[in-house]
Scaffold this motif. Structure first.
Motif, short mmCIF file in Angstrom:
data_model
loop_
_atom_site.label_atom_id
_atom_site.label_comp_id
_atom_site.label_asym_id
_atom_site.label_seq_id
_atom_site.Cartn_x
_atom_site.Cartn_y
_atom_site.Cartn_z
N VAL A 20 -11.03 5.63 17.36
CA VAL A 20 -9.97 5.66 18.37
C VAL A 20 -8.99 4.50 18.15
CG1 VAL A 20 -9.45 5.51 20.84
CG2 VAL A 20 -11.43 6.81 20.05
N THR A 21 -9.54 3.34 17.79
CA THR A 21 -8.69 2.18 17.50
C THR A 21 -7.72 2.48 16.38
OG1 THR A 21 -10.44 0.65 18.18
CG2 THR A 21 -8.68 -0.25 16.81
N ASN A 22 -8.23 3.03 15.29
CA ASN A 22 -7.37 3.35 14.15
C ASN A 22 -6.43 4.51 14.46
OD1 ASN A 22 -8.04 1.65 11.61
ND2 ASN A 22 -10.04 2.12 12.50
N PHE A 23 -6.86 5.43 15.31
CA PHE A 23 -5.95 6.50 15.72
C PHE A 23 -4.73 5.92 16.43
CE2 PHE A 23 -4.61 9.18 19.34
CZ PHE A 23 -4.07 10.24 18.64
N PRO B 21 -4.42 6.12 4.56
CA PRO B 21 -5.22 6.69 3.46
C PRO B 21 -6.45 5.86 3.12
CG PRO B 21 -2.89 6.80 2.93
CD PRO B 21 -3.01 5.99 4.18
N ILE B 22 -6.32 4.52 3.12
CA ILE B 22 -7.46 3.65 2.82
C ILE B 22 -8.56 3.83 3.87
CG2 ILE B 22 -8.23 1.24 2.83
CD1 ILE B 22 -5.66 0.53 1.36
N PHE B 23 -8.17 3.88 5.16
CA PHE B 23 -9.16 4.07 6.22
C PHE B 23 -9.89 5.40 6.06
CE2 PHE B 23 -9.94 6.12 10.37
CZ PHE B 23 -10.99 5.33 10.80
N LEU B 24 -9.15 6.46 5.75
CA LEU B 24 -9.77 7.79 5.61
C LEU B 24 -10.69 7.83 4.40
CD1 LEU B 24 -6.68 10.06 6.42
CD2 LEU B 24 -8.60 9.50 7.92
N LEU B 25 -10.25 7.26 3.29
CA LEU B 25 -11.08 7.27 2.09
C LEU B 25 -12.34 6.43 2.27
CD1 LEU B 25 -8.32 6.95 -0.67
CD2 LEU B 25 -9.75 8.95 -0.21
N ASN B 26 -12.19 5.28 2.90
CA ASN B 26 -13.35 4.40 3.11
C ASN B 26 -14.33 4.98 4.12
OD1 ASN B 26 -12.27 2.62 1.29
ND2 ASN B 26 -11.58 1.14 2.79
N GLY C 294 -16.66 7.42 1.42
CA GLY C 294 -17.52 6.38 0.89
C GLY C 294 -16.86 5.38 -0.04
N PHE C 295 -15.55 5.38 -0.10
CA PHE C 295 -14.86 4.39 -0.94
C PHE C 295 -14.93 3.01 -0.28
CE2 PHE C 295 -13.18 8.31 -2.55
CZ PHE C 295 -12.79 8.05 -3.86
N SER C 296 -14.64 1.99 -1.04
CA SER C 296 -14.55 0.63 -0.50
C SER C 296 -13.27 -0.02 -1.03
CB SER C 296 -15.77 -0.20 -0.90
OG SER C 296 -15.93 -0.20 -2.31
N ILE C 297 -12.15 0.59 -0.69
CA ILE C 297 -10.85 0.14 -1.19
C ILE C 297 -10.38 -1.06 -0.38
CG2 ILE C 297 -8.46 0.82 -1.62
CD1 ILE C 297 -9.43 3.71 -1.79
N HIS C 298 -9.88 -2.04 -1.07
CA HIS C 298 -9.41 -3.28 -0.44
C HIS C 298 -8.07 -3.04 0.25
CE1 HIS C 298 -8.47 -7.48 0.12
NE2 HIS C 298 -7.39 -7.37 -0.65
N SER C 299 -7.93 -3.50 1.48
CA SER C 299 -6.68 -3.38 2.24
C SER C 299 -5.85 -4.64 2.08
CB SER C 299 -6.96 -3.13 3.72
OG SER C 299 -5.77 -3.25 4.48
N ILE C 300 -4.74 -4.53 1.36
CA ILE C 300 -3.87 -5.68 1.18
C ILE C 300 -3.20 -6.06 2.50
CG2 ILE C 300 -1.74 -6.48 0.06
CD1 ILE C 300 -2.57 -4.98 -2.40
#
Length: 408
Positions: A127-130, A278-283, A287-293
């Motif tokens: 909900v926070t990210n939404f 996209p990073i939030f959805l993939l992670n 199961g990705f662990s993409i770094h958020s700049i």
């Protein structure tokens, strides 16, 4: 007109920052060089476009009807989806203020500073990210589409709803930027109103805008006085401080050899706002662990920094106010600051034709870049919701044109 206002706005606060009126440290000459490099590059970009033969926007002569349909459909979406969602969060804030939290506690709770999650968002990360990654970009898309519609037809329905929703967001999150967005949007609307010859009744809207701005300012001052803050605090800390401290913060980071500024990212910092959802959805789901700049920059700038001293207010601490120069410089030092200046100037000049030719796509980018420059003095604005907002507005105009109206 928009470019002149944006440059004047930035230059005015930059000039005030050199006098240290509020006690905030003045930027050094080497830092001022970076600022003026951007100004000169921006003007050079305008000059380069003026020399181009292809400076006219291309809008299909019979596309005004299809654009009108798109905007009407979006207005329905705004009324029946965006408004109810935003109002529901506002109602929850009011409920929590009545039952659990003071205003100061609620402010901390909004950003999860108490427990890591927020009661406003039902302790849910989704909900926070939404709210931050979906609803905030939609608010910006609504503002951009509202301005496009206003520039094309003079109609205010989408634009005024968008401005009101920013105020709702400000009340929901106990923040100030939503009010600031609303005031600047009203001023910008009136500025555009003056140059649109096809729009009548300028005196009425002038009185309405002026009254709205004054009401916003008076409400803010009264709230601060009721909280026990003096006029020196209100104007020194909020007005002057909020508009000039980023110049001191950038100066501090520029002269810190261990600063995150010198971890060059070659474009990824400036455009990092586009990657957050996209990073939030993939992670979260793959199961990705993409770094958020963007998150990295936010965490780095969140620490309080001592940027000056006032006889009345004492030591002056600010955080998060990195400005656009932080992300531009981090992408590649002075070279990238110059490149971004050229790009802004060139595109500003090219898209400015939309004010007369009513090209909705050009107007979307023009207004979006205008806000990036205006609010680039407060924080690294492109790490947030403005770039996704521009993308959403662009797609709303472009996708129906490709798949529906061209087929017809």
């Amino acid at each position: 007109m928009l470019l002149i206002f944006a440059i004047s706005w930035f230059f005015f606060w930059n000039l005030l920052s050199t006098f240290s009126i509020s006690g905030i440290n003045s930027p050094k000459q080497s830092t001022q060089f970076i600022y003026f490099l951007f100004y000169l590059s921006l003007l050079l970009g305008v000059y380069l476009d003026r020399g181009s033969e292809n400076n006219k926007s291309a809008i299909h002569p019979d596309s005004s009807e299809s654009v009108e349909i798109i905007e009407q459909k979006y207005f329905q979406l705004l009324k029946y989806f965006v408004v109810p969602v935003m109002v529901s969060f506002l109602i929850r804030t009011i409920y929590l203020l009545k039952t659990k939290y003071s205003i100061a506690q609620m402010r901390a709770e909004v950003f999860g500073l108490n427990t890591g999650t927020s009661d406003l968002f039902y302790r849910s990360i989704s909900v926070t990210n939404f709210y931050w990654l979906v609803m905030h970009p939609i608010l910006w898309a609504s503002l951009l589409i509202g301005f496009v519609r206003f520039i094309r037809t003079g109609k205010l329905n989408i634009l005024m709803w968008a401005i009101v929703l920013f105020v709702v967001d400000s009340l929901t999150t106990i923040g100030r930027f939503g009010i600031h967005y609303a005031i600047i949007s009203l001023v910008t609307m009136y500025g555009l109103y003056l140059i649109k010859d096809s729009i009548s009744s300028k005196r009425k809207i002038y009185v309405g805008l002026l009254s709205s701005v004054l009401i916003f300012i008076l409400i803010f001052i009264m709230i601060q006085i009721r909280k026990g803050n003096s006029l020196e605090y209100i104007f020194g800390y909020f007005l002057l401080g909020y508009h000039t401290n980023s110049f001191a913060l950038f100066d501090m980071e520029l002269h810190n050899p261990n600063s995150l500024l010198y971890d060059y990212t070659f474009g990824l910092s400036f455009f990092s706002g586009l990657f957050e959802l996209p990073i939030f959805l993939l992670n979260s789901f793959l199961g990705f662990s993409i770094h958020s700049i963007s998150g990295e920059i936010g965490s780095y700038l969140n620490a309080d920094r001592l940027v000056g001293h006032s006889e009345i207010l004492g030591d002056l601490y600010y955080n998060a106010f990195g400005s656009n120069f932080f992300v531009m410089f981090r992408d590649g030092g002075p070279l990238f600051v110059g490149i971004y200046g050229l790009l802004f100037g060139f595109l500003y000049s090219k898209f400015s034709s939309s004010l007369k030719e009513s090209n909705p796509l050009y107007s979307t980018f023009l207004i979006g870049m205008y806000y990036i420059l205006i609010y680039g003095i407060f924080k690294p604005f492109t790490t947030g919701e403005i770039l996704p907002g521009i993308l959403i507005a662009f797609l709303i105009y472009k996708i129906p044109e490709i798949f529906i109206f061209r087929k017809k």
